[in-house]
Scaffold this motif. Sequence first.
Motif, PDB file in Angstrom:
ATOM      1  N   ILE A  88      26.418 -36.280  14.186  1.00  0.00           N
ATOM      2  CA  ILE A  88      27.434 -36.665  13.208  1.00  0.00           C
ATOM      3  C   ILE A  88      27.465 -38.182  13.033  1.00  0.00           C
ATOM      4  CG2 ILE A  88      29.919 -36.710  12.757  1.00  0.00           C
ATOM      5  CD1 ILE A  88      28.610 -34.038  12.208  1.00  0.00           C
ATOM      6  N   ASP A 142      36.562 -31.923  19.477  1.00  0.00           N
ATOM      7  CA  ASP A 142      37.415 -32.659  18.540  1.00  0.00           C
ATOM      8  C   ASP A 142      37.621 -34.107  18.999  1.00  0.00           C
ATOM      9  OD1 ASP A 142      38.758 -31.179  20.635  1.00  0.00           O
ATOM     10  OD2 ASP A 142      40.616 -32.034  19.881  1.00  0.00           O
ATOM     11  N   VAL A 144      39.093 -31.323  12.223  1.00  0.00           N
ATOM     12  CA  VAL A 144      38.399 -30.639  13.327  1.00  0.00           C
ATOM     13  C   VAL A 144      39.446 -30.108  14.288  1.00  0.00           C
ATOM     14  CG1 VAL A 144      36.771 -30.863  15.241  1.00  0.00           C
ATOM     15  CG2 VAL A 144      36.386 -32.132  13.112  1.00  0.00           C
ATOM     16  N   LEU A 149      26.117 -32.791  19.043  1.00  0.00           N
ATOM     17  CA  LEU A 149      26.858 -32.743  17.786  1.00  0.00           C
ATOM     18  C   LEU A 149      27.439 -34.118  17.419  1.00  0.00           C
ATOM     19  CD1 LEU A 149      28.706 -29.329  18.204  1.00  0.00           C
ATOM     20  CD2 LEU A 149      27.125 -29.898  16.358  1.00  0.00           C
ATOM     21  N   SER A 150      28.042 -34.790  18.392  1.00  0.00           N
ATOM     22  CA  SER A 150      28.662 -36.084  18.098  1.00  0.00           C
ATOM     23  C   SER A 150      27.612 -37.122  17.720  1.00  0.00           C
ATOM     24  CB  SER A 150      29.484 -36.553  19.305  1.00  0.00           C
ATOM     25  OG  SER A 150      28.672 -36.689  20.461  1.00  0.00           O
ATOM     26  N   VAL A 182      34.629 -35.047   7.402  1.00  0.00           N
ATOM     27  CA  VAL A 182      34.074 -34.366   8.572  1.00  0.00           C
ATOM     28  C   VAL A 182      34.959 -33.173   8.875  1.00  0.00           C
ATOM     29  CG1 VAL A 182      33.523 -34.539  11.025  1.00  0.00           C
ATOM     30  CG2 VAL A 182      33.099 -36.485   9.520  1.00  0.00           C
ATOM     31  N   THR A 183      34.388 -31.974   8.864  1.00  0.00           N
ATOM     32  CA  THR A 183      35.147 -30.753   9.135  1.00  0.00           C
ATOM     33  C   THR A 183      34.394 -29.904  10.160  1.00  0.00           C
ATOM     34  OG1 THR A 183      34.066 -29.558   7.329  1.00  0.00           O
ATOM     35  CG2 THR A 183      36.127 -30.722   6.821  1.00  0.00           C
ATOM     36  N   ALA A 184      35.130 -29.029  10.818  1.00  0.00           N
ATOM     37  CA  ALA A 184      34.520 -28.109  11.780  1.00  0.00           C
ATOM     38  C   ALA A 184      35.318 -26.814  11.787  1.00  0.00           C
ATOM     39  CB  ALA A 184      34.487 -28.720  13.178  1.00  0.00           C
ATOM     40  N   VAL A 199      29.816 -27.509  11.982  1.00  0.00           N
ATOM     41  CA  VAL A 199      30.361 -28.829  11.661  1.00  0.00           C
ATOM     42  C   VAL A 199      29.687 -29.311  10.384  1.00  0.00           C
ATOM     43  CG1 VAL A 199      30.769 -31.178  12.498  1.00  0.00           C
ATOM     44  CG2 VAL A 199      30.654 -29.278  14.121  1.00  0.00           C
ATOM     45  N   LEU A 225      34.268 -36.043  18.362  1.00  0.00           N
ATOM     46  CA  LEU A 225      34.045 -36.337  16.945  1.00  0.00           C
ATOM     47  C   LEU A 225      35.043 -37.365  16.417  1.00  0.00           C
ATOM     48  CD1 LEU A 225      33.110 -32.866  15.416  1.00  0.00           C
ATOM     49  CD2 LEU A 225      31.616 -34.672  16.266  1.00  0.00           C
TER      50      LEU A 225
END
Length: 348
Positions: free
Chosen positions: A265, A225, A248, A261-262, A283-285, A294, A228
């Motif tokens: 994204i 979190d 997130v 992941l970052s 942006v959601t996870a 994600v 991101l």
Amino acid sequence: MIGFAPPARSAWVAVAVVGLLLWSGLFTVLTLRPEPHPWLYAGDIAVVVVLCLAHGNLVPAEVLEASAGSGWIDMVASTGVFIAQFTLRQPLAMAAAIAIAVAYALGAPGVREAPVILVLQGLLAATVMVLLRHGARRADLALSEEASARASARARSAAHADELDQQRLLHDTVLATLTMVGTGSITRDSAALPGRAAADLAVIADLRAHPGVARDVAQAPAPLDVALRTVVLTRRVGLPSLDIEFDVPPLDLPHEVVEALSQAIAEALTNVAQHADTHAARVTARRVGEGVAVEVRDSGRGFDPAAVPSHRRGLRESVYGRMRAVGGSARAVSSPGAGTRVELRWEP
């Protein structure tokens, strides 16, 4: 001791039995050590030879006249022959077998088959050990070649992965800047150009200073979190600003996964700012088992994923490639006029 009878002598038998038991215990303990000393096996042969020489004073007359293998000295002699073949190299092992057979013949004079059988046992055991050692050497060689091939494959794979990682970084920085310059999004006089160029030069300098640096913290936990949120709040020089909805929850994952992941994204949001013709994104996870899913969503103009040219590396490498590199997956769901949804998933 139970079958004691002349010409065996009680004192001889008692000393021989007690001495053999003590030596057997010592031999067993010392043999179980990681690297037994060679003198241990020489001592065992000496003990067997002495018992064979004293054979006539250790067993009854009925045993001496019987066929080979009837008395306890026969068992000790056979055991000594086998141990010599298993522990000594040739020709010393076979010489030990012959010495035991000769001592047996001298200790119990007369014509009998036992010495011949002892020599035959030595030959058979020696043949088995030669075959085993030859097979072991071939197996060791095959395993060594296989290990070397695996090491070379791992080295090539690591080098290829490092090359791909550098290409992704260059795509997300230098090539992205050049693309914007080429398309006119940033002009020579733009105030954003020096800032982007400085950031891109910093990336190149880091790649030159630390080529292929191993990530020692790859498996250490890191907060997804936080990473991101940092990506969302980072200003994209030369690109329109985005109004990003962020949802997130706190979530710790391996550092290399969080990094992949970052970065993926970040590339997805860059694509939104550059191509989607919209200023809003989400942006959601959510946790999926022990992993995470994600999503980056926008309601922009969308595109046809199948129509993306093969030379365009944004989604293919910076998003899909990064997720594959850490054992995850990614996909883009979009169509012209319907917005875009980029889904990233990773599970251990």
